[in-house]
Design an enzyme around this catalytic site. Structure first.
Site, PDB file in Angstrom:
ATOM      1  N   LYS A 180       1.194  -1.319   0.180  1.00 48.92           N
ATOM      2  CA  LYS A 180      -0.071   0.063  -0.022  1.00 48.92           C
ATOM      3  C   LYS A 180       1.123   1.198  -0.049  1.00 48.92           C
ATOM      4  O   LYS A 180       1.551   1.638   1.136  1.00 48.92           O
ATOM      5  CB  LYS A 180      -0.986  -0.009   1.067  1.00 48.92           C
ATOM      6  CG  LYS A 180      -1.928  -1.230   1.265  1.00 48.92           C
ATOM      7  CD  LYS A 180      -2.909  -0.945   0.047  1.00 48.92           C
ATOM      8  CE  LYS A 180      -3.376  -2.160  -0.916  1.00 48.92           C
ATOM      9  NZ  LYS A 180      -4.072  -1.626  -1.879  1.00 48.92           N
ATOM     10  N   LYS A 197     -13.124  -6.782  -8.760  1.00 49.71           N
ATOM     11  CA  LYS A 197     -13.622  -6.892  -7.312  1.00 49.71           C
ATOM     12  C   LYS A 197     -15.016  -7.205  -7.523  1.00 49.71           C
ATOM     13  O   LYS A 197     -16.035  -6.482  -8.286  1.00 49.71           O
ATOM     14  CB  LYS A 197     -13.518  -5.737  -6.755  1.00 49.71           C
ATOM     15  CG  LYS A 197     -12.005  -5.670  -6.281  1.00 49.71           C
ATOM     16  CD  LYS A 197     -12.013  -4.137  -5.453  1.00 49.71           C
ATOM     17  CE  LYS A 197     -10.787  -4.199  -4.833  1.00 49.71           C
ATOM     18  NZ  LYS A 197      -9.527  -3.826  -5.599  1.00 49.71           N
TER      19      LYS A 197
HETATM   20 MG    MG Z   1      -5.784  -1.991  -5.982  1.00 54.42          MG
END
Ligand code: MG
Length: 367
Positions: free
Chosen positions: A165, A265
């Site tokens: 991240k 997703k």
């Molecule tokens: Mg991503």
């Protein structure tokens, strides 16, 4: 078969690491997950789950998912849960947009279809490819040295793909990428996911500074055009995620050669039916995929495993076992990671049984 009722459960999923932090200081400690139960006149019951990554990741939030389900569900009573295209068309007719609202209902109906057919969902999604599927580990945003330690620790548990991240201060991000790559082996994959966090000049500084590093760059900037600009100025392999939310977006990205990998997703597309359509299109276009969801517990992890396991192996860039990130199990039968990999259940449907001691009483039902 007819849908005879819905029940909705709400469950808090605390994070094992205490919190999960990503670009621009965004962070979540406890995930607010929603489980949908779909009852039928055939004594078959299906379960689905939706769990946005807090309210500030995608245009989705937990209370919004529930509000939308309360709006749609009553209008599906009497419909056939095994006719999934027709059911999705009905959901789109009664509510425009809001794909994440429809995701758990669609997932629960796939669970019912599998139970009715006496087959695992992955068979119905296309077939089971290989023994298992490869997972990545998301590495929460921390100082560079701490992220490198976390990567080394998760590597010792068997993971070979790591999604860092980043999307913070570019100087810190450059350090994060170099420090984590240095603890990996040549065959391991490192993805620097900025989650839309950089402005274009910051993204250009980072990709230039790590041009000699074996790293993928994921969703550096907010808009498609901004990402495309970075893509055209770097040789690093490139992943698009947040802006890939529809079939149109995949087709546009493919025609512009805007990415090498896309992240699909389940709830971003509106459920397994539409995620399958997107997955199949990517296979036809030659685009590899990360197949996952925004977040989730055991039921979402099971759904991800069926979608990932029914994808030709060479097209599956990576997948996720969200149930290993949280402290609470909401269902038995969900995949359990072994050496950085997981496999879909061989039981009918999603192969999970909810734990009602954990879920508690439904917070809403209809009729
Ligand atoms: Mg991503």
């Amino acid at each position: 078969m007819k849908i005879t009722g819905f029940k909705v459960y709400q469950v808090a999923l605390p994070l094992l690491e205490g919190n999960y932090s990503w670009s621009q200081g965004k962070s979540v400690d406890v995930f607010d997950s929603t489980v949908v139960q779909v009852d039928t006149d055939a004594t078959l019951t299906g379960f689905g789950e939706v769990c946005p990554l807090g309210p500030i990741y995608l245009p989705a939030y937990a209370a919004g998912a529930r509000a939308g389900i309360y709006e749609i569900a009553p209008q599906l009573l009497g419909d056939d849960p095994t006719q999934l295209q027709a059911l999705n068309a009905k959901m789109d007719r009664v509510m425009k947009g809001h794909p994440y609202v429809k995701s758990a209902i669609d997932m629960a109906c796939w669970d019912i279809l599998g139970k009715a057919a006496q087959m695992p969902v992955c068979h119905l999604l296309g077939g089971r490819y290989g023994e298992d599927v490869i997972l990545y580990r998301a590495i929460s945003q921390r100082p560079a040295e701490e992220m490198a330690r976390n990567v080394a620790e998760y590597r010792s548990e068997g993971y070979r793909r790591f999604q860092l991240k980043v999307g913070g201060n570019p100087n810190d991000d450059i350090e994060r990428i170099r420090a984590t790559r240095s603890v990996l082996e040549p065959g391991d994959k490192l993805i620097a996911d900025a989650n839309t966090g950089w402005l274009m000049h910051e993204a250009m500084r980072v990709v230039n500074a790590v041009r000699d590093v074996d790293v993928y760059i994921e969703q550096p900037c907010t808009t498609y055009e901004q990402c495309l600009s970075i893509r055209r100025n770097t040789n690093l392999p490139f992943v698009l995620d947040e802006v890939i939310d529809s079939i149109d977006a995949i087709l546009k990205g493919a025609s512009d050669h805007a990415m090498d990998v896309v992240n699909i997703k389940i709830s971003k597309f509106g459920g397994l039916t539409k995620a399958k359509q997107a997955r199949d299109l990517c296979v036809s276009l030659g685009i590899a995929m990360t197949l996952e969801d925004s977040w989730g517990g055991d039921i979402i992890t099971a759904a991800i495993s069926h979608l990932a396991h029914s994808t030709p192996t060479e097209f599956l860039f990576t997948s996720t076992d969200f149930n290993s990130y949280v402290t609470k199990s909401i269902a038995s039968g969900a995949p359990q990671r072994i050496n950085g990999r997981m496999s879909a259940s061989t039981e009918p449907g999603l192969g999970i049984s909810p734990d009602f001691d954990i879920l508690g009483d439904p917070i809403w039902s209809c009729p």
